[in-house]
Design a protein around this motif. Sequence first.
Motif, PDB file in Angstrom:
ATOM      1  N   VAL A  22       0.842  -1.208   0.000  1.00 28.06           N
ATOM      2  CA  VAL A  22       0.000   0.000   0.000  1.00 28.06           C
ATOM      3  C   VAL A  22       0.873   1.253   0.000  1.00 28.06           C
ATOM      4  O   VAL A  22       0.601   2.205  -0.749  1.00 28.06           O
ATOM      5  N   ALA A  23       1.925   1.284   0.799  1.00 24.91           N
ATOM      6  CA  ALA A  23       2.816   2.453   0.832  1.00 24.91           C
ATOM      7  C   ALA A  23       3.503   2.646  -0.513  1.00 24.91           C
ATOM      8  O   ALA A  23       3.673   3.790  -0.973  1.00 24.91           O
ATOM      9  N   PHE A  24       3.884   1.562  -1.163  1.00 26.22           N
ATOM     10  CA  PHE A  24       4.516   1.650  -2.483  1.00 26.22           C
ATOM     11  C   PHE A  24       3.561   2.271  -3.492  1.00 26.22           C
ATOM     12  O   PHE A  24       3.918   3.197  -4.234  1.00 26.22           O
ATOM     13  N   HIS A  25       2.325   1.791  -3.517  1.00 29.04           N
ATOM     14  CA  HIS A  25       1.343   2.326  -4.459  1.00 29.04           C
ATOM     15  C   HIS A  25       0.988   3.772  -4.129  1.00 29.04           C
ATOM     16  O   HIS A  25       0.765   4.580  -5.038  1.00 29.04           O
ATOM     17  N   LEU A  26       0.947   4.106  -2.853  1.00 24.50           N
ATOM     18  CA  LEU A  26       0.679   5.488  -2.457  1.00 24.50           C
ATOM     19  C   LEU A  26       1.795   6.416  -2.923  1.00 24.50           C
ATOM     20  O   LEU A  26       1.529   7.526  -3.399  1.00 24.50           O
ATOM     21  N   SER A  27       3.041   5.977  -2.802  1.00 28.58           N
ATOM     22  CA  SER A  27       4.152   6.819  -3.250  1.00 28.58           C
ATOM     23  C   SER A  27       4.115   7.010  -4.762  1.00 28.58           C
ATOM     24  O   SER A  27       4.431   8.094  -5.260  1.00 28.58           O
ATOM     25  N   LEU A  28       3.710   5.971  -5.498  1.00 29.37           N
ATOM     26  CA  LEU A  28       3.578   6.135  -6.951  1.00 29.37           C
ATOM     27  C   LEU A  28       2.447   7.099  -7.298  1.00 29.37           C
ATOM     28  O   LEU A  28       2.568   7.916  -8.209  1.00 29.37           O
ATOM     29  N   LEU A  29       1.351   6.996  -6.557  1.00 30.74           N
ATOM     30  CA  LEU A  29       0.204   7.868  -6.805  1.00 30.74           C
ATOM     31  C   LEU A  29       0.551   9.324  -6.497  1.00 30.74           C
ATOM     32  O   LEU A  29       0.215  10.226  -7.271  1.00 30.74           O
ATOM     33  N   LEU A  30       1.244   9.553  -5.392  1.00 29.11           N
ATOM     34  CA  LEU A  30       1.618  10.924  -5.041  1.00 29.11           C
ATOM     35  C   LEU A  30       2.657  11.499  -5.998  1.00 29.11           C
ATOM     36  O   LEU A  30       2.785  12.707  -6.122  1.00 29.11           O
ATOM     37  N   GLY A  31       3.392  10.622  -6.678  1.00 25.48           N
ATOM     38  CA  GLY A  31       4.368  11.085  -7.659  1.00 25.48           C
ATOM     39  C   GLY A  31       3.739  11.507  -8.974  1.00 25.48           C
ATOM     40  O   GLY A  31       4.400  12.097  -9.828  1.00 25.48           O
ATOM     41  N   SER A  32       2.452  11.251  -9.127  1.00 25.41           N
ATOM     42  CA  SER A  32       1.747  11.619 -10.350  1.00 25.41           C
ATOM     43  C   SER A  32       1.573  13.133 -10.427  1.00 25.41           C
ATOM     44  O   SER A  32       1.452  13.819  -9.412  1.00 25.41           O
ATOM     45  N   SER A  33       1.539  13.646 -11.634  1.00 26.71           N
ATOM     46  CA  SER A  33       1.386  15.096 -11.816  1.00 26.71           C
ATOM     47  C   SER A  33      -0.001  15.578 -11.390  1.00 26.71           C
ATOM     48  O   SER A  33      -0.193  16.760 -11.131  1.00 26.71           O
ATOM     49  N   ARG A  34      -0.974  14.669 -11.294  1.00 24.26           N
ATOM     50  CA  ARG A  34      -2.322  15.056 -10.852  1.00 24.26           C
ATOM     51  C   ARG A  34      -2.360  15.380  -9.358  1.00 24.26           C
ATOM     52  O   ARG A  34      -3.271  16.053  -8.893  1.00 24.26           O
ATOM     53  N   TYR A  35      -1.389  14.879  -8.617  1.00 22.46           N
ATOM     54  CA  TYR A  35      -1.412  15.058  -7.162  1.00 22.46           C
ATOM     55  C   TYR A  35      -0.225  15.908  -6.728  1.00 22.46           C
ATOM     56  O   TYR A  35      -0.114  17.040  -7.140  1.00 22.46           O
ATOM     57  N   LEU A  36       0.666  15.415  -5.933  1.00 28.68           N
ATOM     58  CA  LEU A  36       1.758  16.237  -5.413  1.00 28.68           C
ATOM     59  C   LEU A  36       2.945  16.366  -6.352  1.00 28.68           C
ATOM     60  O   LEU A  36       3.796  17.221  -6.157  1.00 28.68           O
ATOM     61  N   ASN A  37       3.024  15.484  -7.334  1.00 35.28           N
ATOM     62  CA  ASN A  37       4.147  15.442  -8.259  1.00 35.28           C
ATOM     63  C   ASN A  37       5.472  15.196  -7.528  1.00 35.28           C
ATOM     64  O   ASN A  37       6.528  15.617  -7.958  1.00 35.28           O
ATOM     65  N   ASP A  38       5.377  14.550  -6.370  1.00 37.92           N
ATOM     66  CA  ASP A  38       6.562  14.213  -5.592  1.00 37.92           C
ATOM     67  C   ASP A  38       6.309  12.870  -4.897  1.00 37.92           C
ATOM     68  O   ASP A  38       5.412  12.778  -4.048  1.00 37.92           O
ATOM     69  N   ALA A  39       7.071  11.872  -5.246  1.00 38.43           N
ATOM     70  CA  ALA A  39       6.917  10.541  -4.640  1.00 38.43           C
ATOM     71  C   ALA A  39       7.480  10.578  -3.225  1.00 38.43           C
ATOM     72  O   ALA A  39       8.662  10.353  -2.996  1.00 38.43           O
ATOM     73  N   VAL A  40       6.628  10.890  -2.276  1.00 40.14           N
ATOM     74  CA  VAL A  40       7.038  11.169  -0.901  1.00 40.14           C
ATOM     75  C   VAL A  40       7.749   9.987  -0.251  1.00 40.14           C
ATOM     76  O   VAL A  40       8.805  10.145   0.350  1.00 40.14           O
ATOM     77  N   PHE A  41       7.185   8.800  -0.354  1.00 42.19           N
ATOM     78  CA  PHE A  41       7.720   7.633   0.351  1.00 42.19           C
ATOM     79  C   PHE A  41       8.662   6.789  -0.496  1.00 42.19           C
ATOM     80  O   PHE A  41       9.041   5.699  -0.084  1.00 42.19           O
ATOM     81  N   LEU A  42       9.049   7.268  -1.672  1.00 42.72           N
ATOM     82  CA  LEU A  42       9.800   6.424  -2.597  1.00 42.72           C
ATOM     83  C   LEU A  42      11.139   5.975  -2.023  1.00 42.72           C
ATOM     84  O   LEU A  42      11.607   4.877  -2.322  1.00 42.72           O
ATOM     85  N   ASN A  43      11.763   6.777  -1.171  1.00 44.50           N
ATOM     86  CA  ASN A  43      13.027   6.363  -0.556  1.00 44.50           C
ATOM     87  C   ASN A  43      12.837   5.132   0.317  1.00 44.50           C
ATOM     88  O   ASN A  43      13.743   4.316   0.465  1.00 44.50           O
ATOM     89  N   PHE A  44      11.668   4.996   0.926  1.00 47.14           N
ATOM     90  CA  PHE A  44      11.401   3.869   1.810  1.00 47.14           C
ATOM     91  C   PHE A  44      10.716   2.701   1.105  1.00 47.14           C
ATOM     92  O   PHE A  44      10.785   1.570   1.570  1.00 47.14           O
TER      93      PHE A  44
END
Length: 81
Positions: A22-44
Motif C-alpha cells: 500500500v505504501a509503495f502504491h501510495l508513493s507512486l500515486l503521489l508522484g503523479s502530476s495530478r497530485y503532489l508530483n513528488d513521490a514522498v515515500f519512494l526512498n522507503f
Amino acid sequence: MSTQLQRKSLQQGRGLAAMAVVAFHLSLLLGSSRYLNDAVFLNFTHRGNLGVDFFSSFRALLLFLHITKISISRSVPRNIC
C-alpha cells in the motif's frame, strides 16, 4: 513454538507485506502530476514489490503444507487409533 503463536506471526508478516505494498502504491500515486508530483515515500518503498513476492511465496507454502497434510492423512490407516 505453539501453533497459535506460529499462526499469529505469519499473520503479522502478511500485515507488514500488505502495508509495504500500500505504501509503495501510495508513493507512486503521489508522484503523479495530478497530485503532489513528488513521490514522498519512494526512498522507503522502492522495494515495495517484495510484499507481493512474500504473498505469493506464503500462499504457495500454505498450499504445499495443506496438500502434504491431506496426502499423509489419507495414507494412515483409520484403525490405528
